[in-house]
Design an enzyme around this catalytic site. Sequence first.
Site, mmCIF file in Angstrom:
data_model
loop_
_atom_site.group_PDB
_atom_site.id
_atom_site.type_symbol
_atom_site.label_atom_id
_atom_site.label_comp_id
_atom_site.label_asym_id
_atom_site.label_seq_id
_atom_site.Cartn_x
_atom_site.Cartn_y
_atom_site.Cartn_z
ATOM 1 N N ASP A 38 -19.768 27.839 11.768
ATOM 2 C CA ASP A 38 -19.322 26.711 12.592
ATOM 3 C C ASP A 38 -19.523 27.015 14.071
ATOM 4 O OD1 ASP A 38 -16.507 25.164 10.837
ATOM 5 O OD2 ASP A 38 -18.635 25.361 10.389
ATOM 6 N N LYS A 123 -21.727 -15.043 -8.765
ATOM 7 C CA LYS A 123 -21.429 -14.221 -7.586
ATOM 8 C C LYS A 123 -20.891 -12.882 -8.091
ATOM 9 C CE LYS A 123 -19.198 -14.275 -3.110
ATOM 10 N NZ LYS A 123 -18.356 -13.095 -3.172
ATOM 11 N N CYS A 411 14.847 -3.757 11.895
ATOM 12 C CA CYS A 411 13.537 -3.305 11.422
ATOM 13 C C CYS A 411 13.718 -2.067 10.545
ATOM 14 C CB CYS A 411 12.659 -2.976 12.632
ATOM 15 S SG CYS A 411 11.168 -2.092 12.200
ATOM 16 N N CYS A 429 9.783 -7.473 13.832
ATOM 17 C CA CYS A 429 10.499 -6.449 14.595
ATOM 18 C C CYS A 429 10.282 -6.775 16.071
ATOM 19 C CB CYS A 429 9.919 -5.078 14.242
ATOM 20 S SG CYS A 429 10.284 -3.812 15.457
#
Length: 674
Positions: A38, A123, A411, A429
Amino acid sequence: MNLQNKEVKITKRLKELALTIRKHNILYHQKDNPEITDGEFDKLIKENNELEKKYPHLILKESPNNSLGTEVSNKFEKIEHKAKMLSLANAFNKKDLEDFVDRIKKFLNKSSSSKIDFICEPKIDGLSLNLYYKKGKLTSATTRGDGTIGENVINNIYNVTDIPKELISSNVPKEIEIRGEIYLEKKDFFVLNSKLLDNEKFSNPRNAAAGSLRQLDPNITKNRPLKFIAHGLGYSNKKYSSIENFYNDLKLWKMPFNEIIEKVDTINAMYIFYKKIENIRSKINYDIDGIVYKVNDYNIQNRLGFVGKNPRWAVALKFSAEKTSTKILEIDLQVGRTGAITPVARLETVNIGGVLVSNASLHNFDEIEKKDIRINDLVEIQRAGDVIPQIVKVIKKSKNRGNKILLPTNCPTCKSPTIKEEDEAILRCTNPNDCKDQIIGQLIHFSSKKSLNIDGFGEKQIKQFYELKFIRKIEDIFSLQKYKKQIITLNGWGDLSFNNLIIAINNSKNIELDKFIFSLGIRYIGETISKILAKEFLDINEFLKNMSNKDRLLLIDGLGPKAINSLLNFFKRKTNLITLNKLIKIINVNNFKKINKLSFFTNKNIIFTGTLKKMSREECKYLAQQLGAKITSSISKNTDFLIVGEKPGSKLKKAKELKINILTEEEWIKKTNQ
Ligand code: IVH
């Protein structure tokens, strides 16, 4: 060394780097067999980036940083389709189908008893794929993407035995795009799922096909028997007169196309075909979700053109949803990016027409109340195509059914108070700035495909970085570099994947105005309205300047009161303004391009009057728009052309007085081709 020699040398090195990086990227990602570490790979990237920074005018088309380049920057090469890939408008009943045919006849100025040939086909519920053949050789196979640019999955397509890698015949065009559907047969879907662990199983054949198509390792795709059926023509330098004519070539080239096909010219015959296929739907080897009707004649298709992303010349008549029953195990509350709190039912997993379903949306609390849905009840659920399954009704109330589901006053995520606005069914909320789920939702929306399209940065990564506090606001995405050290040590991350993410983020910094507007995730500002706004203001500064100006917004055709209020609210909030200010310093937002090509009528003010014989008024307007003309309604000295049909009335007189150019219908048609 003189400057020219130096630049030749640098270009040579950039080319070497592009090739080497590409090679190692493929070895790493696709072959799972890296040859360098790497760190060594990072060095190559660093050298390339430094050269590009110092000599931006020498950046190559195949640069590893170029999104149109190689697989380095993103998982797959990005390729622009030669002709746009569109989607179909839906029809749901015979009346919609009649309206579709009537609209076409009206547009073409044809009588309602006239005949037009339509091709009818099932389809297929799969994924669209664009096969590009150059001199008969398959050179790329791209997914639909955003309709303009797709991802090249050709390495995986080599394993699809249905698809000829070469078109062999005497009449192969130099260049052709063949469009079709990639899918998995129902039986193969079940076999595949039976081999996968529970948490890896696909919920339907379409998802399984999608997962298989976008595998980085072609060896995995090899064991997943993807199939292909062609159903359309993209760009081609050979001109075809009709679909029938094109399909004849497909046959010669051994390209599979749908065997279930009919050419008809009446609504009744169209509908009979629909009923016939609906009856045998379960016996067909693959999932279908409706019938596609398309005008057979390509000349007529061209005249009809498009409305938004849908062709005027085709429609999909959808089959009705498939239904079954199951038990509700739990009802959870989800908070979306605009704060909408949606109840979601967790279900005992059931199979609906070959698809495993374990969640269903309950939309809103009114619906739960109305249908009196509770935990443990037996319910009827339905699924239509790719849409989230819905609960139709309670079939049997359970003896130990749960309590009534009440509207939460707070919420479920951030505990802020909730609000239900007037005329709105949705509970929200009230705290957009600090509610975790809203913020995560906004971040996901911002980096998603239709927005900034940051490849490899989806829900999983965003949640991970949010939890680690690396990102809390949209703009934080662009300073992830500073967390490199921490990120590369995380599970699932390394130098290479981190670099790829940074490259993807950098690539996303160049964006069209309409996409940028859409990416902000403003309530009611979807793709269509974003386009309208971009078209109206053309550049980002003009756009921003006008967003608090209600009077200006009211002048825009296509913007309703909800959208206007939402824009005003969004641009009132200080946190949004701070974010926007930061974003426009980082992101290059391109001006909206109004017209694609110049024509005789580009930027001209034109007016139609009287009845034209060959074209309907709708077709005239559409054509004028395509050519970049502006249609106005009253004659003034700014009018460039008056196009006159039969019985013109007072406009002709006024135009003569003002000495305005007057064109007959024939002259107009002739000049549209210039
Ligand atoms: S014709 C607008 N024919 O449905 C392009 N499409 O939403 C005209 N599809 O992306 C396409 N089966 O991938 C056509 N027999 C068929 C089809 C079909 C499936 C897909 C197609 C398109 C989507 C439209």
